[in-house]
Design an enzyme around this catalytic site. Structure first.
Site, short mmCIF file in Angstrom:
data_model
loop_
_atom_site.label_atom_id
_atom_site.label_comp_id
_atom_site.label_asym_id
_atom_site.label_seq_id
_atom_site.Cartn_x
_atom_site.Cartn_y
_atom_site.Cartn_z
N LYS A 2 -18.36 -44.85 120.02
CA LYS A 2 -19.82 -44.73 120.20
C LYS A 2 -20.56 -45.52 119.13
O LYS A 2 -21.64 -46.02 119.36
CB LYS A 2 -20.24 -43.27 119.99
CG LYS A 2 -19.80 -42.30 121.01
CD LYS A 2 -20.38 -40.93 120.59
CE LYS A 2 -19.54 -39.81 121.11
NZ LYS A 2 -19.38 -38.73 120.15
N LYS B 20 -10.65 -48.80 118.15
CA LYS B 20 -10.78 -47.93 119.31
C LYS B 20 -12.16 -48.11 119.95
O LYS B 20 -13.11 -48.53 119.28
CB LYS B 20 -10.55 -46.47 118.93
CG LYS B 20 -11.65 -45.84 118.11
CD LYS B 20 -11.49 -44.33 118.06
CE LYS B 20 -12.77 -43.72 117.52
NZ LYS B 20 -13.14 -42.45 118.04
N LYS C 6 -15.29 -43.92 108.34
CA LYS C 6 -16.72 -43.69 108.56
C LYS C 6 -17.56 -43.86 107.29
O LYS C 6 -18.76 -44.06 107.36
CB LYS C 6 -16.95 -42.30 109.18
CG LYS C 6 -16.43 -42.22 110.62
CD LYS C 6 -17.01 -41.07 111.41
CE LYS C 6 -16.62 -41.23 112.87
NZ LYS C 6 -17.10 -40.18 113.73
N1 AQP Z 1 -11.33 -44.53 122.20
C1 AQP Z 1 -10.96 -43.31 122.53
N2 AQP Z 1 -9.91 -43.11 123.37
C2 AQP Z 1 -9.54 -41.86 123.72
N3 AQP Z 1 -10.16 -40.73 123.29
C3 AQP Z 1 -11.21 -40.88 122.45
N4 AQP Z 1 -12.04 -39.99 121.85
C4 AQP Z 1 -12.94 -40.67 121.11
N5 AQP Z 1 -12.73 -41.99 121.21
C5 AQP Z 1 -11.66 -42.16 122.03
C6 AQP Z 1 -11.96 -38.53 122.01
O1 AQP Z 1 -13.18 -38.07 122.57
C7 AQP Z 1 -13.43 -36.73 122.12
C8 AQP Z 1 -14.86 -36.57 121.66
O2 AQP Z 1 -15.09 -37.46 120.58
P1 AQP Z 1 -16.22 -37.21 119.50
O3 AQP Z 1 -17.53 -37.01 120.13
O4 AQP Z 1 -15.78 -36.15 118.56
O5 AQP Z 1 -16.27 -38.60 118.75
P2 AQP Z 1 -15.21 -39.37 117.87
O6 AQP Z 1 -13.82 -38.84 118.05
O7 AQP Z 1 -15.73 -39.41 116.47
O8 AQP Z 1 -15.17 -40.85 118.49
P3 AQP Z 1 -16.33 -41.69 119.14
O9 AQP Z 1 -16.67 -41.08 120.46
O10 AQP Z 1 -15.96 -43.10 119.21
O11 AQP Z 1 -17.52 -41.54 118.14
P4 AQP Z 1 -17.71 -42.28 116.73
O12 AQP Z 1 -18.09 -43.68 117.01
O13 AQP Z 1 -18.83 -41.51 116.12
O14 AQP Z 1 -16.43 -42.17 115.96
C9 AQP Z 1 -12.39 -36.44 121.03
O15 AQP Z 1 -11.35 -35.64 121.55
C10 AQP Z 1 -11.87 -37.80 120.68
O16 AQP Z 1 -10.52 -37.74 120.22
#
Ligand code: AQP
Length: 326
Positions: free
Chosen positions: A198, A195, A112
């Site tokens: 968002k 992965k 990040k």
């Molecule tokens: N690609 C994924 N496959 C399975 N699980 C996923 N999670 C995130 N991406 C995947 C799981 O969703 C939960 C909430 O995630 P978060 O809001 O904490 O965001 P994050 O893990 O940082 O990942 P994002 O959603 O893609 O956001 P960004 O782009 O900001 O990194 C968690 O349990 C996560 O493991």
């Protein structure tokens, strides 16, 4: 006494199918068996720049998403992280227990901070895992359902809890991860090396929970595929493996049924059936979203914060007393 689970999501960007299949879906199943705490982690959100007005709206919208996905506020405690100040307070104590080397090894910070550069990244982004550890440890959590991307943070949480228990006496329950065998690692539709995320600049890589049927069908049609023609769970063909995993999860079919269903069919037909299945899977959730009004949400999160605080404050006062605060 039921065992306890804790999990959360950040009110940033638009939630996607990876969040749903890797996390939310399991929260709903687990709430029957466990005493569940589901947090909207808005303190985590500000580790990257946010527009305050948008963040406030997204925080409430995320509570709406939890409910529409099937989290039942009568059985589970839904609350907003910043409504429980103990999260920030315990973070400080855990930061004093954490080592620089441990935080420097966290791959999520490396990923990040890449975009804006390490020097310009917030210290909050660097110390994010200690806040996540505080979230979990405050509730004496037994199980943490998360996607694969959070595994390393959970290992750090366990290390910090074990260290604190060793130095100050039994204080924290050591949490176990719950990482589903299927769905914990949904990949980008445009690049299976990444992965589904968002924050991916290429929006075509993610199916967002608020995408309409047309957008879902288009994204699946444009999804990259691998060379070859067979549709099976071959790990060396990550694009097809990912698409078939999504198909398996949204239809509830076994691996064998999925493979049999597409035997002898081409990618075009596969993608058409996958799009229909995803659209049908998300339909009840999308219909439900529209029916939840803000007043009800405010009431749920207020009640949730009161319940959460009653547990969090007991843990924090034990921690403060053990480290020598009055
Ligand atoms: N690609 C994924 N496959 C399975 N699980 C996923 N999670 C995130 N991406 C995947 C799981 O969703 C939960 C909430 O995630 P978060 O809001 O904490 O965001 P994050 O893990 O940082 O990942 P994002 O959603 O893609 O956001 P960004 O782009 O900001 O990194 C968690 O349990 C996560 O493991």
């Amino acid at each position: 006494m039921k065992k306890r689970i804790f999990s959360g999501a950040q009110p940033t960007g638009r939630l996607h199918l990876g969040n749903y299949l890797g996390a939310l879906r399991n929260w709903v199943t687990l709430q029957d068996e466990y005493e569940a705490f589901y947090c909207i982690v808005n303190l985590h959100a500000i580790t990257l720049p946010q527009d305050p007005k948008t963040l406030r709206q997204k925080t409430l919208d995320l509570a709406r998403i939890y409910l529409a996905a099937g989290v039942d506020p009568e059985r589970s405690t839904i609350f907003i992280q910043s409504d429980v100040p103990e999260h920030a307070e315990l973070t400080w104590v855990l930061l004093c227990a954490a080592r620089m080397g441990e935080l420097e090894r966290m791959t999520q910070f490396k990923d990040k901070s890449q975009k804006g550069g390490r020097e310009r990244s917030s210290v909050g982004l660097f110390t994010y895992p200690a806040l996540m550890a505080a979230d979990i440890l405050l509730y004496q959590t037994d199980l943490v359902p998360v996607g694969q991307d959070q595994k390393q943070h959970l290992e750090l949480t366990r290390d910090l809890a074990e260290r604190f228990n060793r130095d100050f006496g039994e204080t924290f329950v050591i949490p176990e991860p719950y990482i589903p065998k299927t769905g914990a690692n949904i990949r980008s539709l445009q690049d299976p090396a990444k992965k589904m995320s968002k924050s991916d600049e290429n929006e075509a890589g993610a199916i967002f929970l608020d995408d309409d049927a047309d957008a879902i069908a288009k994204k699946i049609k444009r999804a990259v595929t691998d060379s070859g023609t067979e549709i099976n769970f071959d790990e060396t063909r990550p694009s097809i493996h990912n698409l078939l995993t999504i198909y398996q999860l949204v239809t509830g079919k076994s691996e064998q049924e999925c493979v049999e269903n597409f035997a002898g069919k081409g990618y075009g037909q596969f993608k058409g059936e996958l799009a229909d299945a995803v659209i049908e899977y998300l339909r009840p959730f999308q219909e439900q979203i529209a029916s939840i009004d803000d007043d009800a949400l405010h009431a749920f999160v207020k009640r949730g914060a009161e319940k959460a605080r009653s547990i969090a404050s007991a843990t924090l006062s034990d921690v403060f007393s053990k480290v020598g605060m009055s």
